[in-house]
Design a protein around this motif. Structure first.
Motif, PDB file in Angstrom:
ATOM      1  N   ALA A 160       0.813  -1.225   0.000  1.00  0.00           N
ATOM      2  CA  ALA A 160       0.000   0.000   0.000  1.00  0.00           C
ATOM      3  C   ALA A 160       0.842   1.270   0.000  1.00  0.00           C
ATOM      4  CB  ALA A 160      -0.935   0.008   1.212  1.00  0.00           C
ATOM      5  N   GLY A 161       2.165   1.128   0.174  1.00  0.00           N
ATOM      6  CA  GLY A 161       3.013   2.310   0.235  1.00  0.00           C
ATOM      7  C   GLY A 161       2.661   3.171   1.435  1.00  0.00           C
ATOM      8  N   ASN A 162       2.521   4.463   1.194  1.00  0.00           N
ATOM      9  CA  ASN A 162       2.174   5.383   2.281  1.00  0.00           C
ATOM     10  C   ASN A 162       0.696   5.753   2.290  1.00  0.00           C
ATOM     11  OD1 ASN A 162       4.784   5.565   3.327  1.00  0.00           O
ATOM     12  ND2 ASN A 162       5.364   7.154   1.862  1.00  0.00           N
ATOM     13  N   THR A 163      -0.110   5.036   1.527  1.00  0.00           N
ATOM     14  CA  THR A 163      -1.530   5.365   1.461  1.00  0.00           C
ATOM     15  C   THR A 163      -2.267   4.823   2.679  1.00  0.00           C
ATOM     16  OG1 THR A 163      -2.045   3.355   0.211  1.00  0.00           O
ATOM     17  CG2 THR A 163      -1.486   5.338  -1.061  1.00  0.00           C
ATOM     18  N   VAL A 164      -3.286   5.551   3.109  1.00  0.00           N
ATOM     19  CA  VAL A 164      -4.124   5.165   4.243  1.00  0.00           C
ATOM     20  C   VAL A 164      -5.570   5.089   3.758  1.00  0.00           C
ATOM     21  CG1 VAL A 164      -4.929   5.776   6.553  1.00  0.00           C
ATOM     22  CG2 VAL A 164      -2.581   6.320   5.868  1.00  0.00           C
ATOM     23  N   PRO A 165      -6.157   3.902   3.689  1.00  0.00           N
ATOM     24  CA  PRO A 165      -7.558   3.794   3.254  1.00  0.00           C
ATOM     25  C   PRO A 165      -8.472   4.642   4.148  1.00  0.00           C
ATOM     26  CG  PRO A 165      -6.536   1.617   3.342  1.00  0.00           C
ATOM     27  CD  PRO A 165      -5.568   2.573   3.979  1.00  0.00           C
ATOM     28  N   GLY A 166      -9.352   5.413   3.511  1.00  0.00           N
ATOM     29  CA  GLY A 166     -10.289   6.239   4.269  1.00  0.00           C
ATOM     30  C   GLY A 166      -9.638   7.398   4.999  1.00  0.00           C
ATOM     31  N   LEU A 167      -8.498   7.875   4.494  1.00  0.00           N
ATOM     32  CA  LEU A 167      -7.723   8.894   5.219  1.00  0.00           C
ATOM     33  C   LEU A 167      -8.549  10.133   5.562  1.00  0.00           C
ATOM     34  CD1 LEU A 167      -5.064   9.956   6.352  1.00  0.00           C
ATOM     35  CD2 LEU A 167      -4.488  10.765   4.046  1.00  0.00           C
ATOM     36  N   ALA A 168      -9.283  10.674   4.602  1.00  0.00           N
ATOM     37  CA  ALA A 168     -10.062  11.898   4.860  1.00  0.00           C
ATOM     38  C   ALA A 168     -11.095  11.665   5.949  1.00  0.00           C
ATOM     39  CB  ALA A 168     -10.724  12.375   3.574  1.00  0.00           C
ATOM     40  N   LEU A 169     -11.777  10.524   5.893  1.00  0.00           N
ATOM     41  CA  LEU A 169     -12.804  10.192   6.879  1.00  0.00           C
ATOM     42  C   LEU A 169     -12.186  10.013   8.263  1.00  0.00           C
ATOM     43  CD1 LEU A 169     -15.886   9.698   6.762  1.00  0.00           C
ATOM     44  CD2 LEU A 169     -15.394   7.256   6.591  1.00  0.00           C
ATOM     45  N   LEU A 170     -11.050   9.322   8.316  1.00  0.00           N
ATOM     46  CA  LEU A 170     -10.376   9.081   9.595  1.00  0.00           C
ATOM     47  C   LEU A 170      -9.855  10.380  10.200  1.00  0.00           C
ATOM     48  CD1 LEU A 170      -8.311   5.879   8.687  1.00  0.00           C
ATOM     49  CD2 LEU A 170     -10.262   6.013  10.238  1.00  0.00           C
ATOM     50  N   THR A 171      -9.235  11.198   9.392  1.00  0.00           N
ATOM     51  CA  THR A 171      -8.684  12.462   9.875  1.00  0.00           C
ATOM     52  C   THR A 171      -9.783  13.348  10.442  1.00  0.00           C
ATOM     53  OG1 THR A 171      -6.913  12.358   8.226  1.00  0.00           O
ATOM     54  CG2 THR A 171      -7.338  14.504   9.237  1.00  0.00           C
ATOM     55  N   ASP A 172     -10.915  13.384   9.758  1.00  0.00           N
ATOM     56  CA  ASP A 172     -12.039  14.191  10.223  1.00  0.00           C
ATOM     57  C   ASP A 172     -12.601  13.652  11.535  1.00  0.00           C
ATOM     58  OD1 ASP A 172     -14.188  16.265   9.713  1.00  0.00           O
ATOM     59  OD2 ASP A 172     -15.413  14.450   9.777  1.00  0.00           O
ATOM     60  N   ALA A 173     -12.739  12.313  11.634  1.00  0.00           N
ATOM     61  CA  ALA A 173     -13.324  11.706  12.834  1.00  0.00           C
ATOM     62  C   ALA A 173     -12.441  11.909  14.052  1.00  0.00           C
ATOM     63  CB  ALA A 173     -13.565  10.210  12.600  1.00  0.00           C
ATOM     64  N   TYR A 174     -11.153  11.646  13.925  1.00  0.00           N
ATOM     65  CA  TYR A 174     -10.244  11.848  15.047  1.00  0.00           C
ATOM     66  C   TYR A 174     -10.113  13.333  15.393  1.00  0.00           C
ATOM     67  CZ  TYR A 174      -8.363   7.075  15.503  1.00  0.00           C
ATOM     68  OH  TYR A 174      -8.203   5.732  15.754  1.00  0.00           O
ATOM     69  N   GLY A 175     -10.110  14.171  14.373  1.00  0.00           N
ATOM     70  CA  GLY A 175     -10.005  15.610  14.615  1.00  0.00           C
ATOM     71  C   GLY A 175     -11.179  16.138  15.412  1.00  0.00           C
ATOM     72  N   LYS A 176     -12.382  15.655  15.079  1.00  0.00           N
ATOM     73  CA  LYS A 176     -13.571  16.093  15.823  1.00  0.00           C
ATOM     74  C   LYS A 176     -13.557  15.541  17.249  1.00  0.00           C
ATOM     75  CE  LYS A 176     -16.656  16.755  11.872  1.00  0.00           C
ATOM     76  NZ  LYS A 176     -17.803  16.212  11.088  1.00  0.00           N
ATOM     77  N   ALA A 177     -13.071  14.312  17.416  1.00  0.00           N
ATOM     78  CA  ALA A 177     -13.022  13.720  18.754  1.00  0.00           C
ATOM     79  C   ALA A 177     -12.083  14.489  19.668  1.00  0.00           C
ATOM     80  CB  ALA A 177     -12.581  12.261  18.665  1.00  0.00           C
ATOM     81  N   LEU A 178     -10.979  14.965  19.114  1.00  0.00           N
ATOM     82  CA  LEU A 178      -9.981  15.676  19.926  1.00  0.00           C
ATOM     83  C   LEU A 178     -10.154  17.185  19.888  1.00  0.00           C
ATOM     84  CD1 LEU A 178      -6.854  13.574  18.913  1.00  0.00           C
ATOM     85  CD2 LEU A 178      -7.789  13.750  21.223  1.00  0.00           C
ATOM     86  N   GLY A 179     -10.863  17.692  18.891  1.00  0.00           N
ATOM     87  CA  GLY A 179     -11.023  19.133  18.758  1.00  0.00           C
ATOM     88  C   GLY A 179      -9.745  19.817  18.331  1.00  0.00           C
ATOM     89  N   MET A 180      -8.968  19.139  17.448  1.00  0.00           N
ATOM     90  CA  MET A 180      -7.701  19.721  17.002  1.00  0.00           C
ATOM     91  C   MET A 180      -7.270  19.098  15.685  1.00  0.00           C
ATOM     92  SD  MET A 180      -5.028  17.804  19.600  1.00  0.00           S
ATOM     93  CE  MET A 180      -3.629  18.736  18.982  1.00  0.00           C
ATOM     94  N   LYS A 181      -6.228  19.633  15.099  1.00  0.00           N
ATOM     95  CA  LYS A 181      -5.696  19.113  13.840  1.00  0.00           C
ATOM     96  C   LYS A 181      -5.056  17.750  14.061  1.00  0.00           C
ATOM     97  CE  LYS A 181      -2.493  20.143  10.058  1.00  0.00           C
ATOM     98  NZ  LYS A 181      -1.445  21.069   9.554  1.00  0.00           N
ATOM     99  N   VAL A 182      -5.342  16.814  13.159  1.00  0.00           N
ATOM    100  CA  VAL A 182      -4.826  15.451  13.248  1.00  0.00           C
ATOM    101  C   VAL A 182      -4.103  15.091  11.955  1.00  0.00           C
ATOM    102  CG1 VAL A 182      -5.504  13.012  13.310  1.00  0.00           C
ATOM    103  CG2 VAL A 182      -6.522  14.622  14.926  1.00  0.00           C
ATOM    104  N   GLU A 183      -3.018  14.361  12.095  1.00  0.00           N
ATOM    105  CA  GLU A 183      -2.255  13.916  10.928  1.00  0.00           C
ATOM    106  C   GLU A 183      -1.876  12.450  11.107  1.00  0.00           C
ATOM    107  OE1 GLU A 183       2.278  14.779   9.848  1.00  0.00           O
ATOM    108  OE2 GLU A 183       0.995  16.510   9.412  1.00  0.00           O
ATOM    109  N   PHE A 184      -2.002  11.659  10.040  1.00  0.00           N
ATOM    110  CA  PHE A 184      -1.601  10.255  10.075  1.00  0.00           C
ATOM    111  C   PHE A 184      -0.184  10.115   9.528  1.00  0.00           C
ATOM    112  CE2 PHE A 184      -5.987   9.589  10.894  1.00  0.00           C
ATOM    113  CZ  PHE A 184      -6.093   8.339  11.499  1.00  0.00           C
TER     114      PHE A 184
END
Length: 300
Positions: free
Chosen positions: A31-55
């Motif tokens: 898969a290289g450096n790709t993360v399936p569902g990256l946009a969805l995951l980043t948004d979900a974790y970001g909302k849970a923490l209330g801050m910018k998230v990066e994988f």
């Protein structure tokens, strides 16, 4: 007014200090450096923490462990032994949650199986032929050796009565064909103190016994001589110095994820479909025993 603002200021401090919350995962093969569902995951974790998230994608667990030990990431998704290795490496990580199977299984145990009572007990192993998976196989080799050591029975990988087959399937075939009197295998199991999730069924042991039955050994002919402690499924772990409010938010988010956002859950956890439950360092005692067993064998 100032006093009322203090809790909010305290909560903002940890976000400001971190800046960007970084989550580390190991790349899927091919898969290289790709993360399936990256946009969805980043948004979900970001909302849970209330801050910018990066994988952050690591090539292997060794790189992931170093990144968390050196505080380049705050959160990591580990296998059980990778988490135990990280804990041994820096003592700076702690598990938040671990996945569960749909039937309630929370990990695996090693089992020593014989047929037609050919191996009467553990004490008789040295006079019998015992089949084992390859020496680097966790469930069929490392877990049984670490589990036996935890029970006060120390056996080396090269003990003369052990035969390491080329694969777990080959070790099972040795019992089926009569080339071995017993085989070390595994079964799925639920922790005794686990709080059941609504709708759970008792965990189906499955594993080696089911495979042997499918290969033609009658269920009544199989006996389990010994069972190890549990190797819990790998956790989502954070640095121990992460702010308690961040840990709380993440735990609430993850333990409710399956029921509230199943589409996100499928991207976060693709192998175990039963959701997440809280985990503690003590749940990984057997994983730590495996890591120390490997460390001792390399030091010899």
């Amino acid at each position: 007014m100032a006093l009322l603002a203090l809790p909010h200021a305290a909560h903002a401090d940890w976000r400001d200090q971190i800046g960007t919350f970084r989550i580390g995962i190991v790349a899927e093969p091919g898969a290289g450096n790709t993360v399936p569902g990256l946009a969805l995951l980043t948004d979900a974790y970001g909302k849970a923490l209330g801050m910018k998230v990066e994988f952050v994608v690591a090539h292997d667990y060794a790189a992931l462990i170093e990144a968390q030990a050196n505080a380049r990431i705050q959160y990591a998704v580990y296998s059980a032994t990778a988490y135990a290795t990280a804990l041994e490496r820096c003592g700076c990580v702690e598990p938040l949650v671990a996945p569960v199977d749909a039937d309630g299984a929370t990990g695996i145990r090693s089992v020593l199986l014989t047929r037609d009572s050919k191996l009467p007990d553990l004490a008789a192993m040295q006079t019998h032929r015992i089949a084992m998976a390859p020496s680097d196989n966790v469930g069929g080799s490392l877990l049984p050796l670490a589990g036996l050591a935890a029970d006060g029975i120390k056996i080396s990988q090269d003990a003369p009565f052990l035969t390491h087959a080329g694969s777990a399937a080959a070790a099972e075939a040795m019992l089926v064909d009569g080339q071995a009197d017993a085989v070390f295998g595994w079964e799925r199991a639920a922790a005794e103190n686990r709080t059941a999730i609504a709708g759970d069924q008792p965990a189906d042991p499955g594993g080696t016994a089911a495979r042997l039955e499918a290969a033609g050994i009658p269920k009544a002919a199989l006996q389990i001589i010994w069972t190890s402690g549990m190797l819990r499924y790998g956790p989502h772990a954070v640095r121990s110095d992460l702010d308690p409010e961040a840990k709380r938010r993440l735990t609430v988010f993850l333990t409710n994820l399956r029921s509230q956002s199943p589409e996100v859950y499928d991207f976060v956890e693709s192998k175990h479909s039963g959701g997440f439950i809280s985990a503690a360092a003590g749940d990984y005692a057997m994983a730590t025993a495996i890591v120390r067993l490997l460390s001792d064998s390399r030091g010899q």
